[in-house]
Design a protein around this motif. Sequence first.
Motif, PDB file in Angstrom:
ATOM      1  N   GLY A   1       1.609  47.767  32.389  1.00 17.01           N
ATOM      2  CA  GLY A   1       1.529  47.625  33.841  1.00 17.01           C
ATOM      3  C   GLY A   1       2.533  48.477  34.587  1.00 17.01           C
ATOM      4  O   GLY A   1       2.931  48.136  35.701  1.00 17.01           O
ATOM      5  N   ILE A   2       2.943  49.568  34.001  1.00 20.38           N
ATOM      6  CA  ILE A   2       3.899  50.476  34.643  1.00 20.38           C
ATOM      7  C   ILE A   2       3.089  51.435  35.504  1.00 20.38           C
ATOM      8  O   ILE A   2       2.453  52.356  35.005  1.00 20.38           O
ATOM      9  CB  ILE A   2       4.731  51.249  33.604  1.00 20.38           C
TER      10      ILE A   2
ATOM     11  N   GLU B   1       4.044  58.535  37.833  1.00 20.58           N
ATOM     12  CA  GLU B   1       2.841  59.267  37.436  1.00 20.58           C
ATOM     13  C   GLU B   1       2.457  58.947  35.990  1.00 20.58           C
ATOM     14  O   GLU B   1       3.312  58.880  35.107  1.00 20.58           O
ATOM     15  CB  GLU B   1       3.114  60.768  37.577  1.00 20.58           C
ATOM     16  N   TRP B   2       1.155  58.734  35.761  1.00 21.83           N
ATOM     17  CA  TRP B   2       0.654  58.475  34.409  1.00 21.83           C
ATOM     18  C   TRP B   2       1.023  59.622  33.483  1.00 21.83           C
ATOM     19  O   TRP B   2       0.876  60.784  33.839  1.00 21.83           O
ATOM     20  CB  TRP B   2      -0.862  58.302  34.414  1.00 21.83           C
ATOM     21  N   GLY B   3       1.510  59.281  32.318  1.00 24.54           N
ATOM     22  CA  GLY B   3       1.854  60.285  31.322  1.00 24.54           C
ATOM     23  C   GLY B   3       3.239  60.873  31.490  1.00 24.54           C
ATOM     24  O   GLY B   3       3.689  61.637  30.651  1.00 24.54           O
ATOM     25  N   PHE B   4       3.941  60.498  32.555  1.00 27.10           N
ATOM     26  CA  PHE B   4       5.287  61.001  32.809  1.00 27.10           C
ATOM     27  C   PHE B   4       6.297  60.076  32.152  1.00 27.10           C
ATOM     28  O   PHE B   4       6.299  58.874  32.409  1.00 27.10           O
ATOM     29  CB  PHE B   4       5.548  61.103  34.315  1.00 27.10           C
ATOM     30  N   TYR B   5       7.147  60.639  31.326  1.00 30.26           N
ATOM     31  CA  TYR B   5       8.144  59.843  30.607  1.00 30.26           C
ATOM     32  C   TYR B   5       9.421  59.763  31.432  1.00 30.26           C
ATOM     33  O   TYR B   5      10.419  60.406  31.153  1.00 30.26           O
ATOM     34  CB  TYR B   5       8.401  60.465  29.235  1.00 30.26           C
ATOM     35  N   GLY B   6       9.360  58.959  32.478  1.00 27.40           N
ATOM     36  CA  GLY B   6      10.492  58.792  33.377  1.00 27.40           C
ATOM     37  C   GLY B   6      11.340  57.595  32.995  1.00 27.40           C
ATOM     38  O   GLY B   6      11.119  56.941  31.970  1.00 27.40           O
TER      39      GLY B   6
ATOM     40  N   GLU C   1       1.220  62.833  25.887  1.00 36.15           N
ATOM     41  CA  GLU C   1       0.949  62.432  27.271  1.00 36.15           C
ATOM     42  C   GLU C   1      -0.052  61.273  27.315  1.00 36.15           C
ATOM     43  O   GLU C   1       0.132  60.306  28.060  1.00 36.15           O
ATOM     44  CB  GLU C   1       0.416  63.608  28.071  1.00 36.15           C
ATOM     45  N   ASP C   2      -1.107  61.357  26.512  1.00 35.15           N
ATOM     46  CA  ASP C   2      -2.091  60.275  26.454  1.00 35.15           C
ATOM     47  C   ASP C   2      -1.469  58.978  25.941  1.00 35.15           C
ATOM     48  O   ASP C   2      -1.762  57.896  26.445  1.00 35.15           O
ATOM     49  CB  ASP C   2      -3.279  60.662  25.564  1.00 35.15           C
ATOM     50  N   ALA C   3      -0.612  59.087  24.933  1.00 32.96           N
ATOM     51  CA  ALA C   3       0.043  57.902  24.376  1.00 32.96           C
ATOM     52  C   ALA C   3       0.979  57.268  25.406  1.00 32.96           C
ATOM     53  O   ALA C   3       1.025  56.041  25.535  1.00 32.96           O
ATOM     54  CB  ALA C   3       0.808  58.262  23.104  1.00 32.96           C
ATOM     55  N   VAL C   4       1.706  58.090  26.145  1.00 29.85           N
ATOM     56  CA  VAL C   4       2.587  57.575  27.199  1.00 29.85           C
ATOM     57  C   VAL C   4       1.755  56.879  28.269  1.00 29.85           C
ATOM     58  O   VAL C   4       2.092  55.778  28.718  1.00 29.85           O
ATOM     59  CB  VAL C   4       3.450  58.700  27.814  1.00 29.85           C
ATOM     60  N   SER C   5       0.651  57.504  28.669  1.00 27.59           N
ATOM     61  CA  SER C   5      -0.235  56.900  29.670  1.00 27.59           C
ATOM     62  C   SER C   5      -0.774  55.557  29.200  1.00 27.59           C
ATOM     63  O   SER C   5      -0.817  54.587  29.966  1.00 27.59           O
ATOM     64  CB  SER C   5      -1.410  57.833  29.986  1.00 27.59           C
ATOM     65  N   GLU C   6      -1.177  55.494  27.946  1.00 30.50           N
ATOM     66  CA  GLU C   6      -1.699  54.242  27.397  1.00 30.50           C
ATOM     67  C   GLU C   6      -0.615  53.166  27.387  1.00 30.50           C
ATOM     68  O   GLU C   6      -0.865  52.011  27.716  1.00 30.50           O
ATOM     69  CB  GLU C   6      -2.244  54.472  25.991  1.00 30.50           C
TER      70      GLU C   6
END
Length: 57
Positions: free
Chosen positions: A38-39, A43-48, A27-32
């Motif tokens: 600039g996405i 939601e941060w951390g959501f792999y959409g 989740e942290d890596a996805v958020s980063e």
Amino acid sequence: MEKLQRLLAAQGLYRGRINGRFDWRVEDAVSEFQYDRGIDDQEWGFYGPVTRKALEG
């Protein structure tokens, strides 16, 4: 999930085990990744779909 972990690891964002689990490290890596690209339209951390397209593209 292992594919996601591998893609994030290739970007230098994920350093955990490739185990197929979506944990706080993933989740942290996805958020980063989202922050770096600039996405911000999901939601941060959501792999959409937007994040998936950017990461796999």
